[in-house]
Each structure stands twice: as C-alpha cells, then as structure tokens.
Design an enzyme around this catalytic site. Sequence first.
Site, PDB file in Angstrom:
ATOM      1  N   ALA A  55      29.356  42.398  45.861  1.00  0.00           N
ATOM      2  CA  ALA A  55      29.329  40.938  46.531  1.00  0.00           C
ATOM      3  C   ALA A  55      27.790  40.618  46.266  1.00  0.00           C
ATOM      4  CB  ALA A  55      29.731  41.038  47.902  1.00  0.00           C
ATOM      5  N   GLY A  91      31.838  45.492  46.625  1.00  0.00           N
ATOM      6  CA  GLY A  91      32.776  44.347  46.415  1.00  0.00           C
ATOM      7  C   GLY A  91      33.509  44.608  45.060  1.00  0.00           C
ATOM      8  N   GLU A 115      36.202  47.312  45.344  1.00  0.00           N
ATOM      9  CA  GLU A 115      37.302  46.706  46.286  1.00  0.00           C
ATOM     10  C   GLU A 115      38.006  45.899  45.638  1.00  0.00           C
ATOM     11  OE1 GLU A 115      34.137  45.440  48.906  1.00  0.00           O
ATOM     12  OE2 GLU A 115      35.397  46.137  50.620  1.00  0.00           O
ATOM     13  N   GLU A 174      27.522  49.859  50.977  1.00  0.00           N
ATOM     14  CA  GLU A 174      27.527  48.747  51.864  1.00  0.00           C
ATOM     15  C   GLU A 174      26.617  48.903  53.061  1.00  0.00           C
ATOM     16  OE1 GLU A 174      30.392  49.152  50.447  1.00  0.00           O
ATOM     17  OE2 GLU A 174      31.178  47.128  49.917  1.00  0.00           O
TER      18      GLU A 174
END
Length: 258
Positions: A65, A109, A112, A132
Amino acid sequence: MGYDMIELTTDGAVATIKLDRPKALNALNSEMMAEVATALAKLEADDTIGCVILTGSEKAFAAGADIKEMADNEYLDIYKNDMFEANHCAIERFRKPIIAAVSGYALGGGCEIAMMCDFIIAAETAKFGQPEINLGVMPGIGGTQRLVRAVGKAKAMDMCLTGRMMDAQEALSSNLVSRVVPLDNLMETAQEAAAKIAAQSQPIAMMTKEAVNASFEMTLAQGIRFERRLFQSMFTTQDQKEGMAAFSEKRKPHFKNK
Ligand code: CAA
C-alpha cells in the site's frame, strides 16, 4: 476509458492488467486501485474475456500500500470509508479466474492482492513479504488471514512478526505460489495458463473457482454438499453435454458458455 496507473491489454479471451507506477515500485495508491476495480468490473461484464492476469514490473509486482499516501490518515476517516474495501477487495470479489504473475517485490498490500488472485505464478526473482510491522502497523488487506491459509501458522507468524522476505523457491516449497519460472518465461507461462482456462466453459470455470474458495468459508460437510449441488447443476448446461460428447468422439470440445 484510458488509465494512468495501469495498462489493460487483451489477447484473445485473456486480459492482462499491468500495474504501472514503476517509480514508486507500484505502490498501491487509491487512484491505481480505483483503476484496477474499474477494469475488473469491465472485464467481468465482458463475455469475451475468460481469464485475467494481474502483473507488475520486473522489479516490483507491488511494494505495498502507498505508505506516503496513508501516513497521515486518521482512524475515524478510514473507518468510515472502510479503507481498502471498495477497490483493493474488488480483486477478491472478481468472479472469473484471475492469475497473479509476480516478479520482484510483492510486499505488504502487494503480497495481499497477489494472494487474492486464484493462484500465483512467480518469477525466480520474486520476493514476498508482510513487512508492515516495520511501519508500526500490521497487514490490513487480508495478509494475516490468507498467508496462514497458504503457508501455515508458523511461517505466517514468522513473516508477519519479523517482516522478513521469502524468495520464490521458499514461496514454492511453502505453497504460496503454484509455479516458479525464469523471469523471461513469466508472462508466457501466465498467458499459456490463462489461455487454457479461458478455453474452458466460462460458467463452469467460475463455479469451480467459487467451490474452491468456499472451502475457506465452510465446514468440510457444508463444502462437500455445496460442491455436489454445483456439480449436479452443471448437467443443466450445454457445455457439460459438449465436453462429455467430445471426449467420447475423441475431439476437442467447443464450449459455448451455455
Ligand atoms: N509506498 C510508497 N512508496 C513506496 C513504497 C510504498 N509501499 N515502496 C517503495 N516506494 C517508493 C520509495 O519511497 C521510492 O520513492 P522515491 O524515489 O520518491 O524516494 C521508490 O518507491 C523506490 O523505492 P526505494 O528507493 O526504497 O527502492 P529500493 O530498491 O531501495 O527498496 C524496497 C525496495 C525494499 C521494496 C523498499 O522500497 C521498501 O521497503 N518499500 C516498502 C515496503 C513496505 O513496507 N510495504 C508495506 C506497505 S504497508 C501495507 O502494504 C499495509 C497493508 O497491508 C495494507
């Protein structure tokens, strides 16, 4: 519609979405993910498309992200907007088969959204991780849940708590990816697999995907009942008749998606 952060191409019944923000290693900002969601909605509605490939650049599938975009967020705003739900999760809601072709970094992300795809084909250069924790947060788009189901608790804990990366061979031996190929063969291999899927009956491929995914949500008995009912329902389709007739007649089936 033109896109700024992705490239959407089609080759026969296979569409490829290439994340295309190379300077930021394909960090998943809201604009890019809105474009991915828009493209997926279009591809789902397009009967000529039977399978999608999601890919990135050689250096990065996606490095996570967008940290810079989200750094100053406040809890109540992202709670109210339900951050990640509308666009990132469009990949998990996509009903046709979708393959992740991963080269380079698939972190946070990035890992993911690769795991939201139906399976991952990795280049030898791929690196997976949920780093993260180094940022004072934890995975937020399914990493703590999907990684456990893919690689088991010990390895998922190791990845999420230390933030270390897993190379392609470890990802293969841990069942995170289905195949590892040389970088030069990545897109060709993904295209070949996608074309094979797209040549099948589209509704049957969609139901197959739905049944496999149901195994994550249901007890074994519920899942087996669900599978049985879907299997039985396939005998209402012309494609089942065609597929079985073609076998007996020793020819290739011609599915009509009916
Ligand atoms: N968000 C925003 N920008 C990012 C980014 C990210 N996730 N990852 C890389 N970039 C940017 C860098 O800031 C840099 O930009 P500038 O040139 O403007 O400085 C550019 O991409 C190139 O990155 P690096 O110079 O860092 O490249 P490198 O080769 O030295 O290192 C890397 C590569 C190890 C992947 C490193 O970029 C890195 O650690 N990235 C962050 C990985 C990460 O922590 N991902 C998790 C994000 S949080 C998340 O995803 C939460 C969630 O679950 C929802």
